[in-house]
Design a protein around this motif. Structure first.
Motif, mmCIF file in Angstrom:
data_model
loop_
_atom_site.group_PDB
_atom_site.id
_atom_site.type_symbol
_atom_site.label_atom_id
_atom_site.label_comp_id
_atom_site.label_asym_id
_atom_site.label_seq_id
_atom_site.Cartn_x
_atom_site.Cartn_y
_atom_site.Cartn_z
ATOM 1 N N ALA A 78 7.542 -14.446 -12.688
ATOM 2 C CA ALA A 78 8.103 -13.204 -12.145
ATOM 3 C C ALA A 78 7.334 -11.997 -12.656
ATOM 4 O O ALA A 78 7.097 -11.037 -11.915
ATOM 5 N N GLU A 79 6.922 -12.041 -13.925
ATOM 6 C CA GLU A 79 6.145 -10.934 -14.480
ATOM 7 C C GLU A 79 4.782 -10.836 -13.785
ATOM 8 O O GLU A 79 4.302 -9.734 -13.488
ATOM 9 N N ASN A 80 4.161 -11.978 -13.505
ATOM 10 C CA ASN A 80 2.895 -11.962 -12.764
ATOM 11 C C ASN A 80 3.077 -11.333 -11.384
ATOM 12 O O ASN A 80 2.284 -10.484 -10.959
ATOM 13 N N ALA A 81 4.106 -11.764 -10.688
ATOM 14 C CA ALA A 81 4.339 -11.237 -9.344
ATOM 15 C C ALA A 81 4.701 -9.751 -9.385
ATOM 16 O O ALA A 81 4.338 -8.990 -8.481
ATOM 17 N N THR A 82 5.409 -9.350 -10.419
ATOM 18 C CA THR A 82 5.733 -7.934 -10.579
ATOM 19 C C THR A 82 4.456 -7.098 -10.686
ATOM 20 O O THR A 82 4.358 -6.010 -10.096
ATOM 21 N N ALA A 83 3.469 -7.605 -11.415
ATOM 22 C CA ALA A 83 2.200 -6.888 -11.535
ATOM 23 C C ALA A 83 1.500 -6.797 -10.180
ATOM 24 O O ALA A 83 0.902 -5.762 -9.851
ATOM 25 N N VAL A 84 1.577 -7.870 -9.399
ATOM 26 C CA VAL A 84 0.964 -7.842 -8.067
ATOM 27 C C VAL A 84 1.633 -6.775 -7.196
ATOM 28 O O VAL A 84 0.963 -5.989 -6.516
ATOM 29 N N ILE A 85 2.960 -6.730 -7.239
ATOM 30 C CA ILE A 85 3.686 -5.735 -6.442
ATOM 31 C C ILE A 85 3.353 -4.323 -6.920
ATOM 32 O O ILE A 85 3.235 -3.384 -6.128
ATOM 33 N N GLY A 86 3.191 -4.158 -8.235
ATOM 34 C CA GLY A 86 2.811 -2.854 -8.763
ATOM 35 C C GLY A 86 1.446 -2.409 -8.249
ATOM 36 O O GLY A 86 1.251 -1.233 -7.896
ATOM 37 N N ILE A 87 0.502 -3.334 -8.194
ATOM 38 C CA ILE A 87 -0.820 -3.020 -7.658
ATOM 39 C C ILE A 87 -0.721 -2.678 -6.177
ATOM 40 O O ILE A 87 -1.357 -1.731 -5.693
ATOM 41 N N GLU A 88 0.112 -3.426 -5.441
ATOM 42 C CA GLU A 88 0.282 -3.107 -4.022
ATOM 43 C C GLU A 88 0.887 -1.717 -3.835
ATOM 44 O O GLU A 88 0.505 -0.983 -2.911
ATOM 45 N N LEU A 89 1.829 -1.361 -4.683
ATOM 46 C CA LEU A 89 2.423 -0.024 -4.595
ATOM 47 C C LEU A 89 1.336 1.045 -4.705
ATOM 48 O O LEU A 89 1.290 1.989 -3.900
ATOM 49 N N LEU A 90 0.460 0.901 -5.689
ATOM 50 C CA LEU A 90 -0.639 1.854 -5.856
ATOM 51 C C LEU A 90 -1.544 1.888 -4.630
ATOM 52 O O LEU A 90 -1.917 2.956 -4.131
ATOM 53 N N ALA A 91 -1.899 0.711 -4.140
ATOM 54 C CA ALA A 91 -2.825 0.626 -3.008
ATOM 55 C C ALA A 91 -2.203 1.169 -1.730
ATOM 56 O O ALA A 91 -2.854 1.888 -0.957
ATOM 57 N N ALA A 92 -0.952 0.840 -1.485
ATOM 58 C CA ALA A 92 -0.291 1.264 -0.251
ATOM 59 C C ALA A 92 -0.096 2.777 -0.226
ATOM 60 O O ALA A 92 -0.308 3.429 0.812
ATOM 61 N N VAL A 93 0.307 3.349 -1.347
ATOM 62 C CA VAL A 93 0.481 4.798 -1.405
ATOM 63 C C VAL A 93 -0.874 5.492 -1.255
ATOM 64 O O VAL A 93 -0.999 6.506 -0.549
ATOM 65 N N GLN A 94 -1.910 4.947 -1.894
ATOM 66 C CA GLN A 94 -3.252 5.494 -1.736
ATOM 67 C C GLN A 94 -3.693 5.435 -0.274
ATOM 68 O O GLN A 94 -4.253 6.393 0.271
ATOM 69 N N GLY A 95 -3.404 4.308 0.392
ATOM 70 C CA GLY A 95 -3.770 4.172 1.800
ATOM 71 C C GLY A 95 -3.056 5.182 2.675
ATOM 72 O O GLY A 95 -3.654 5.773 3.595
ATOM 73 N N CYS A 96 -1.775 5.400 2.407
ATOM 74 C CA CYS A 96 -1.014 6.383 3.194
ATOM 75 C C CYS A 96 -1.559 7.798 2.984
ATOM 76 O O CYS A 96 -1.485 8.632 3.895
ATOM 77 N N ASP A 97 -2.100 8.064 1.795
ATOM 78 C CA ASP A 97 -2.663 9.392 1.530
ATOM 79 C C ASP A 97 -3.748 9.754 2.536
ATOM 80 O O ASP A 97 -3.913 10.936 2.889
ATOM 81 N N PHE A 98 -4.502 8.765 2.994
ATOM 82 C CA PHE A 98 -5.607 9.027 3.913
ATOM 83 C C PHE A 98 -5.125 9.427 5.308
ATOM 84 O O PHE A 98 -5.932 9.856 6.138
ATOM 85 N N HIS A 99 -3.838 9.267 5.576
ATOM 86 C CA HIS A 99 -3.305 9.632 6.887
ATOM 87 C C HIS A 99 -2.734 11.053 6.920
ATOM 88 O O HIS A 99 -2.180 11.476 7.935
ATOM 89 N N ALA A 100 -2.841 11.773 5.822
ATOM 90 C CA ALA A 100 -2.332 13.153 5.774
ATOM 91 C C ALA A 100 -3.024 13.987 6.868
ATOM 92 O O ALA A 100 -4.198 13.764 7.182
ATOM 93 N N PRO A 101 -2.314 14.892 7.504
ATOM 94 C CA PRO A 101 -0.966 15.387 7.149
ATOM 95 C C PRO A 101 0.175 14.537 7.689
ATOM 96 O O PRO A 101 1.334 14.904 7.537
#
Length: 514
Positions: free
Chosen positions: A431-454
């Motif tokens: 579960a801790e391993n998967a939590t780290a994967v989800i944390g990385i996805e959170l960073l990547a997904a938010v970064q990806g959404c940033d490129f769609h601004a405004p």
């Protein structure tokens, strides 16, 4: 935290979660008469002079050896000392607190022949937060979790070590300091404390609780990744899922639709999008996450039943003064539940990693390579994706079923075992391993959404983005990545993503016991 009164046989998963989280615990006083009746029945059974396993005989392969009356107390002490043969690192304190409470609730059902004083000591240890130091390795999940529970029982007779405010102290010293006296075991009591599935069940329940938080966070990051890749919400149309009928799939699709509702990013590509279908990691989220939800709920039902059952042997029936030998200590149900949880954890992380890999690949996502404005000079999310891949691969190796393994013990008397302890013990790490994967996805997904601004996502997902961006700024140029990851992992662990997203399906909704 509010005190929790355990009603043996009727404790909900929510209450077990509270115990795991550190709730103060007491036992329903109504248990007193049935416990006393069970102990009295043991005395009457002994008075008959007949051999009864574990009361006046040896244990396991030595069950045919008759023990004389003057040695009965020594017999019970010896089983605790001899069976306290675990190895490895100490088990986590919250898990052992849960194990102690599970054993207390089992014994309090009046089928194990223990005295009220024995339960009073266990209750006092929980109240004073005296948690036995229990090595993590040594149980095969039948005949019960003998070694781990023996280490627990040893502390009750003043042997071994106890965690006091997180520090290890000799058991007798810890008991004395708390104003408690070590226990002198009565007939059957040593065996009653050792026989049972409480170590395996505690580990499996702890993992279930952690996995629910992981699952809910993965729904949010999955929706964010869909937005970052300008994916379609058409695969979440309720008509698709109604035709297949799986409850989890239907609920996950509804959740993903709700998370994306009102998104300007989604509205921007509703028409004239040359892509006909998204990759499976986006399109098949309801099918994969829904299936995971369904088996997690099945595991939850099994563990709720096990946590409220009696897994001792022999069992005492005061109404007829009988001690019946059986096999309730065999932890096969827990082993199966642990294997199901392992499969779900593995697949949740695997699907998330595929979304990360998609986002960093411009050919698939349409975003800058590795989510950095200046790829080449900057590596961006290149290595976080590698880290996610490493963690997913490790979880795949750990997810191999434990329940299909067996090895004979006790000179072939105990010739089939469940391996539930091993199966359950691996889960928190997974579960801790998967939590780290989800944390990385959170960073990547938010970064990806940033490129769609405004353009903005839905109000719900924008709230989630704001939570992350309050701690982790947009990645313009390469910087020390580890602190960003730690911040994201902490958000996933805390449940903040699910809290911001609102009403999400849960593993324990509804609780199998109400």
């Amino acid at each position: 935290m509010t005190d929790l009164v355990l009603q043996p046989g009727a404790v909900s998963l929510a209450q077990w979660r509270a115990v795991y989280s550190g709730a103060a615990v007491s036992l329903d006083p109504a248990c007193g008469p049935v416990v006393a009746a069970s102990a009295a029945a043991v005395e009457r059974i002994l008075a008959k002079g007949e051999p009864v396993y574990g009361i006046n005989t040896g244990f396991g392969k030595l069950a045919s050896v008759r023990i004389e009356a003057e040695d009965l107390a020594t017999l019970q002490r010896n089983i605790v000392l001899s069976h306290a043969a675990g190895t490895g690192e100490p088990s986590p304190i919250p898990v052992m607190r849960l194990m102690l409470a599970l054993k207390l609730a089992s014994l309090a059902q009046g089928a194990s022949g223990v005295r009220p004083a024995t339960l009073a000591l266990m209750e006092a240890m929980l109240a004073k937060d005296l948690i036995p130091v229990v090595p993590a390795q040594g149980s095969v999940g039948a005949s019960g979790d003998l070694a781990p529970l023996a280490h627990m029982a040893a502390t009750m007779i003043g042997v071994g070590e106890i965690f006091v405010e997180g520090h290890r102290k000799p058991a007798r010293e810890a008991l004395d300091a708390a104003g408690l006296s070590p226990l002198a075991l009565g007939p059957k009591e040593g065996l009653a404390l050792l026989n049972g599935t409480q170590f395996s069940t505690a580990n499996a329940l702890a993992a279930l609780f952690e996995t629910e938080a992981l699952f809910r966070a993965a729904l949010v990051t999955g929706a964010l990744s869909t937005e970052a890749a300008k994916g379609s919400d058409t695969p979440f149309d309720p008509r698709i899922h109604a035709l297949r009928r799986h409850r989890g799939q239907i609920e996950v699709a509804e959740t993903l639709r709700g998370l994306m509702a009102g998104s300007a990013i989604r509205a921007s590509h509703l028409k004239d999008d040359i892509r006909v279908q998204d990759p499976y990691c986006l399109r098949c989220q309801p099918q994969v996450m829904g299936a995971a939800l369904d088996i997690l709920r099945q595991a939850a039902t099994t563990l709720a039943t096990e946590a409220n059952g009696v897994s001792d042997n022999p069992l005492i029936f005061p109404e007829t003064d009988e001690a019946l030998s059986g096999g309730n200590f065999h932890a096969e149900p827990v082993a199966f539940a642990a294997d199901m949880i392992a499969l779900a954890i593995c697949e949740i992380g695997s699907l998330s990693e595929r979304r990360i890999a998609m986002l960093v690949d411009p050919a698939l996502s349409g975003l800058p390579a590795f989510l950095t404005p200046r790829p080449g000079l900057n590596s961006g999310f290149m290595i976080p994706q590698v880290t996610a891949a490493a963690l997913v691969s490790e979880n795949k190796q750990r997810a191999c079923p434990a329940s299909v393994d067996s090895i004979p013990t006790s000179a072939n008397q105990e010739d089939h075992v469940s391996m539930a302890a091993h199966g359950a013990r691996r889960l928190l790490g997974m579960a801790e391993n998967a939590t780290a994967v989800i944390g990385i996805e959170l960073l990547a997904a938010v970064q990806g959404c940033d490129f769609h601004a405004p353009l903005k996502s839905s109000p719900v997902l924008e709230a989630v983005r704001a939570i992350l961006r309050a701690q982790v700024p947009h990645l313009d140029e390469d910087r020390h990545f580890h602190p960003d990851m730690e911040a994201a992992l902490a958000l996933v662990r805390s449940g903040a993503l699910a809290d911001a997203a609102g009403d999400l399906p849960g593993v324990q909704a509804p609780d199998p016991l109400g």
